[in-house]
Design an enzyme around this catalytic site. Structure first.
Site, PDB file in Angstrom:
ATOM      1  N   GLY A  46      51.023  38.488  88.820  1.00 50.84           N
ATOM      2  CA  GLY A  46      49.780  38.375  88.058  1.00 50.84           C
ATOM      3  C   GLY A  46      49.897  37.934  86.613  1.00 50.84           C
ATOM      4  O   GLY A  46      49.001  37.294  86.079  1.00 50.84           O
ATOM      5  N   GLU A 100      51.855  42.557  81.113  1.00 52.67           N
ATOM      6  CA  GLU A 100      51.127  42.819  82.366  1.00 52.67           C
ATOM      7  C   GLU A 100      49.792  42.080  82.370  1.00 52.67           C
ATOM      8  O   GLU A 100      49.230  41.796  81.316  1.00 52.67           O
ATOM      9  CB  GLU A 100      50.842  44.322  82.462  1.00 52.67           C
ATOM     10  CG  GLU A 100      51.419  45.070  83.623  1.00 52.67           C
ATOM     11  CD  GLU A 100      51.161  44.557  85.022  1.00 52.67           C
ATOM     12  OE1 GLU A 100      50.910  43.360  85.243  1.00 52.67           O
ATOM     13  OE2 GLU A 100      51.236  45.394  85.931  1.00 52.67           O
ATOM     14  N   ASP A 104      45.258  49.133  85.889  1.00 51.41           N
ATOM     15  CA  ASP A 104      44.128  49.657  86.658  1.00 51.41           C
ATOM     16  C   ASP A 104      44.286  51.179  86.722  1.00 51.41           C
ATOM     17  O   ASP A 104      43.901  51.876  85.793  1.00 51.41           O
ATOM     18  CB  ASP A 104      44.175  48.970  88.034  1.00 51.41           C
ATOM     19  CG  ASP A 104      43.004  49.296  88.920  1.00 51.41           C
ATOM     20  OD1 ASP A 104      41.895  48.841  88.624  1.00 51.41           O
ATOM     21  OD2 ASP A 104      43.198  49.994  89.922  1.00 51.41           O
ATOM     22  N   LYS A 132      41.347  48.765  82.719  1.00 47.82           N
ATOM     23  CA  LYS A 132      40.108  49.414  83.154  1.00 47.82           C
ATOM     24  C   LYS A 132      40.243  50.882  82.764  1.00 47.82           C
ATOM     25  O   LYS A 132      40.756  51.677  83.560  1.00 47.82           O
ATOM     26  CB  LYS A 132      39.955  49.308  84.680  1.00 47.82           C
ATOM     27  CG  LYS A 132      39.904  47.895  85.230  1.00 47.82           C
ATOM     28  CD  LYS A 132      39.801  47.907  86.764  1.00 47.82           C
ATOM     29  CE  LYS A 132      40.042  46.549  87.367  1.00 47.82           C
ATOM     30  NZ  LYS A 132      40.209  46.587  88.836  1.00 47.82           N
ATOM     31  N   PHE A 153      36.445  44.733  90.351  1.00 48.87           N
ATOM     32  CA  PHE A 153      37.549  43.904  90.820  1.00 48.87           C
ATOM     33  C   PHE A 153      37.358  42.469  90.358  1.00 48.87           C
ATOM     34  O   PHE A 153      36.296  41.883  90.550  1.00 48.87           O
ATOM     35  CB  PHE A 153      37.671  43.969  92.344  1.00 48.87           C
ATOM     36  CG  PHE A 153      38.944  43.356  92.832  1.00 48.87           C
ATOM     37  CD1 PHE A 153      40.127  44.082  92.818  1.00 48.87           C
ATOM     38  CD2 PHE A 153      38.969  42.035  93.264  1.00 48.87           C
ATOM     39  CE1 PHE A 153      41.317  43.508  93.227  1.00 48.87           C
ATOM     40  CE2 PHE A 153      40.167  41.455  93.678  1.00 48.87           C
ATOM     41  CZ  PHE A 153      41.340  42.196  93.663  1.00 48.87           C
ATOM     42  N   ARG A 166      44.411  32.859  91.793  1.00 47.79           N
ATOM     43  CA  ARG A 166      45.186  32.971  90.545  1.00 47.79           C
ATOM     44  C   ARG A 166      45.016  31.748  89.651  1.00 47.79           C
ATOM     45  O   ARG A 166      45.260  31.796  88.460  1.00 47.79           O
ATOM     46  CB  ARG A 166      46.684  33.124  90.852  1.00 47.79           C
ATOM     47  CG  ARG A 166      47.031  34.373  91.650  1.00 47.79           C
ATOM     48  CD  ARG A 166      48.554  34.539  91.690  1.00 47.79           C
ATOM     49  NE  ARG A 166      48.980  35.517  92.688  1.00 47.79           N
ATOM     50  CZ  ARG A 166      49.018  36.822  92.487  1.00 47.79           C
ATOM     51  NH1 ARG A 166      48.642  37.329  91.335  1.00 47.79           N
ATOM     52  NH2 ARG A 166      49.429  37.642  93.441  1.00 47.79           N
TER      53      ARG A 166
HETATM   54  P1  IMP Z   1      47.785  49.847  88.814  1.00 49.76           P
HETATM   55  O1  IMP Z   1      49.149  50.245  89.251  1.00 49.76           O
HETATM   56  O2  IMP Z   1      46.716  50.584  89.583  1.00 49.76           O
HETATM   57  O3  IMP Z   1      47.577  49.980  87.307  1.00 49.76           O
HETATM   58  O4  IMP Z   1      47.570  48.353  89.230  1.00 49.76           O
HETATM   59  C1  IMP Z   1      48.186  47.348  88.584  1.00 49.76           C
HETATM   60  C2  IMP Z   1      48.243  46.053  89.368  1.00 49.76           C
HETATM   61  O5  IMP Z   1      47.213  45.948  90.353  1.00 49.76           O
HETATM   62  C3  IMP Z   1      47.997  44.904  88.418  1.00 49.76           C
HETATM   63  O6  IMP Z   1      49.207  44.461  87.864  1.00 49.76           O
HETATM   64  C4  IMP Z   1      47.348  43.868  89.304  1.00 49.76           C
HETATM   65  O7  IMP Z   1      48.350  43.065  89.894  1.00 49.76           O
HETATM   66  C5  IMP Z   1      46.637  44.667  90.362  1.00 49.76           C
HETATM   67  N1  IMP Z   1      45.195  44.772  90.041  1.00 49.76           N
HETATM   68  C6  IMP Z   1      44.552  45.818  89.467  1.00 49.76           C
HETATM   69  N2  IMP Z   1      43.245  45.586  89.313  1.00 49.76           N
HETATM   70  C7  IMP Z   1      43.036  44.333  89.773  1.00 49.76           C
HETATM   71  C8  IMP Z   1      41.866  43.480  89.855  1.00 49.76           C
HETATM   72  O8  IMP Z   1      40.726  43.820  89.472  1.00 49.76           O
HETATM   73  N3  IMP Z   1      42.071  42.255  90.396  1.00 49.76           N
HETATM   74  C9  IMP Z   1      43.294  41.814  90.832  1.00 49.76           C
HETATM   75  N4  IMP Z   1      44.404  42.563  90.764  1.00 49.76           N
HETATM   76  C10 IMP Z   1      44.277  43.813  90.241  1.00 49.76           C
HETATM   77 MG    MG Z   2      50.187  42.735  88.183  1.00 46.97          MG
END
Ligand code: IMP
Ligand code: MG
Length: 177
Positions: A46, A100, A104, A132, A153, A166
């Protein structure tokens, strides 16, 4: 409006605004790392676009490495983090900046940070394009964040929905129907 697989997405953050926010964030990082020589660790997939734009604003010497982690399938977190491609350079005693795309739940970073600390880094900070705050479920100190968004999302500018989307220059938000 764009369609990816079964979902519709509508415009959310225009590429012009992304560019401004990335430049502003880079100024802060430039001030803090002046005269230092940190290693940036960009998280694939990402963060590739954000990392590419961010480094073009950086005015201090630095190295960049890419690490591939995965925690997501579709729109839901799996809660597990896998390190798929590891670091190839020694980070012992180095200042590290993790780059990053989005924080999320924070699970990915929360699980990844100890791996860096075990390797004896001198310091580690997180630079994320987006977060977020309403979804964060672990304690994380995020020093550099370009933009905060609601619990929705999104795709584009490196972010995907099931590996698609992407490539968009701007960011789009899922349209619930
Ligand atoms: P976390 O571990 O829940 O903080 O998620 C982190 C990863 O989830 C990010 O590096 C993204 O790759 C993916 N991610 C989280 N939210 C989104 C979104 O709204 N769209 C696309 N990918 C997301
Ligand atoms: Mg990511």
């Amino acid at each position: 409006m764009i369609k990816i697989k079964d979902k519709q997405f509508e415009p959310f953050i225009h590429h012009g605004q992304i560019a401004e926010k990335v430049a502003t964030l880079a100024e802060k990082i430039n001030a803090d790392y002046k005269g230092k020589n940190p290693i940036l660790i960009a998280i694939l997939n990402g963060a590739f676009m954000f990392a590419a734009d961010l480094v073009r604003h950086l005015t201090f010497d630095h190295e960049i490495q890419f690490v591939k982690l995965s925690s997501y399938q579709g729109m839901d977190t799996t809660g597990k983090v896998k390190e798929l491609i590891g670091l190839t350079s020694d980070i012992k005693g180095r200042d590290v900046i993790i780059v990053e795309d989005i924080i999320d739940t924070g699970t990915t970073m929360y699980n990844f940070l100890p791996q860096l600390k075990e390797k004896g880094v001198k310091s580690v900070e997180i630079a994320t394009l987006l977060m977020k705050p309403g979804k964060l479920k672990v304690p994380l100190d995020i020093k550099y964040c370009a933009m905060e968004i609601p619990n929705e999302f999104i795709v584009g500018y490196g972010l995907d929905y099931d590996d698609i989307g992407r490539n968009y220059k701007s960011i789009y938000v899922v349209k619930e129907n």
